[in-house]
Scaffold this active site. Structure first.
Site, short mmCIF file in Angstrom:
data_model
loop_
_atom_site.label_atom_id
_atom_site.label_comp_id
_atom_site.label_asym_id
_atom_site.label_seq_id
_atom_site.Cartn_x
_atom_site.Cartn_y
_atom_site.Cartn_z
N ASN A 15 0.83 -1.22 0.00
CA ASN A 15 0.00 0.00 0.00
C ASN A 15 0.86 1.26 0.00
OD1 ASN A 15 -3.04 -0.45 0.12
ND2 ASN A 15 -2.29 -1.99 1.56
N HIS A 110 -8.29 -0.96 5.60
CA HIS A 110 -8.59 -2.22 6.27
C HIS A 110 -9.08 -3.23 5.23
CE1 HIS A 110 -9.63 -4.93 9.51
NE2 HIS A 110 -10.78 -5.15 8.91
C1 GAR Z 1 -3.15 -4.74 3.99
O1 GAR Z 1 -4.01 -5.74 3.53
C2 GAR Z 1 -3.87 -3.84 4.98
O2 GAR Z 1 -5.21 -3.61 4.64
C3 GAR Z 1 -3.77 -4.66 6.23
O3 GAR Z 1 -2.45 -5.15 6.21
C4 GAR Z 1 -2.05 -5.35 4.86
C5 GAR Z 1 -0.72 -4.65 4.65
O4 GAR Z 1 -0.21 -4.94 3.39
N1 GAR Z 1 -4.05 -3.87 7.38
C6 GAR Z 1 -4.69 -4.35 8.44
O5 GAR Z 1 -5.08 -5.50 8.52
C7 GAR Z 1 -4.91 -3.35 9.56
N2 GAR Z 1 -5.90 -3.85 10.46
P1 GAR Z 1 0.97 -4.05 2.80
O6 GAR Z 1 2.05 -3.98 3.87
O7 GAR Z 1 1.44 -4.83 1.61
O8 GAR Z 1 0.44 -2.70 2.44
#
Ligand code: GAR
Length: 208
Positions: A15, A110
């Site tokens: 992200n 989320h």
């Molecule tokens: C993502 O899916 C985000 O939505 C989630 O962690 C992942 C991070 O991925 N966040 C949560 O679950 C917060 N409660 P990334 O490090 O590749 O962006």
């Protein structure tokens, strides 16, 4: 207004990458001033370094309270003149110490359609619950866990033979689209709160 972003991460940072890419291709009017991770060695830090963005690692384990941890985060963000904070896979609950310092300027992504499947492992929760549709939510952060006003959501189907990993990847595609988009709405000053409903003002038509 060009956002001065602080991005808080704990993991792979896909992200974060979506935000960096959107800044680079000018679909997001923002500059990432600091990427802060609560874990050393995560790939998000590598992504930040590759983009020439300053990084900080601050382990929550070095602080006796969540508030003390957040106070140090606030200090680091302020030192970089950050005005908006994106939680991009930041796996810590934030406290009013951070939220009050950046009032209505802390945004989280989320991986579920809130208010369903809050907390960790939301994709696994959705799969095991038997949901046929899940998705992702971008929301303002408040003092609860995944309870803040919803800015945008996108739906993603749960397929018959899905694994958690396959579902996670399908949801991420939508996260990468929605998080920079919501931040751009903020940059354009188009978001306002009506109770807990977030209004997104349409773009004014360009005059001819
Ligand atoms: C993502 O899916 C985000 O939505 C989630 O962690 C992942 C991070 O991925 N966040 C949560 O679950 C917060 N409660 P990334 O490090 O590749 O962006």
């Amino acid at each position: 207004m060009t956002l001065k972003l602080g991005v808080l991460v704990s993991g792979s940072g896909s992200n974060l990458q979506a935000i960096l890419d959107a800044c680079a291709n000018k679909t997001l009017d923002a500059s990432v001033e600091l990427v802060l991770s609560n874990k050393p060695g995560v790939f998000a830090l590598e992504r930040a370094a590759r983009a020439g963005v300053a990084t900080a690692v601050l382990s929550h384990k070095d602080f006796s309270t969540r508030e003390a941890f957040d106070a140090e985060i606030v200090r680091l963000l302020r030192a970089r003149s950050v005005d908006t904070v994106a939680l991009a896979g930041f796996m810590r609950i934030v406290t009013p110490t951070l939220l009050d310092a950046f009032a209505s300027r802390v945004i989280n992504v989320h991986p579920a359609l809130l208010p369903s499947f809050v907390g960790v492992d939301a994709q696994r929760q959705a799969l095991e619950y038997g949901a046929k549709i899940t998705g992702c939510t971008v929301h303002f952060v408040d003092a609860g866990t995944d309870t803040g006003p919803i800015i945008a959501q996108a739906a993603v189907p749960v397929l018959e033979d899905d694994t958690v990993e396959a579902l996670r990847a399908r949801v991420l595609v939508e996260e990468h689209r929605l998080l920079p988009l919501a931040l751009q709405w903020l940059a354009e000053g188009r978001l306002s709160l009506d109770g807990r409903r977030v209004r997104v003002r349409p773009l004014a038509h360009a005059s001819t």
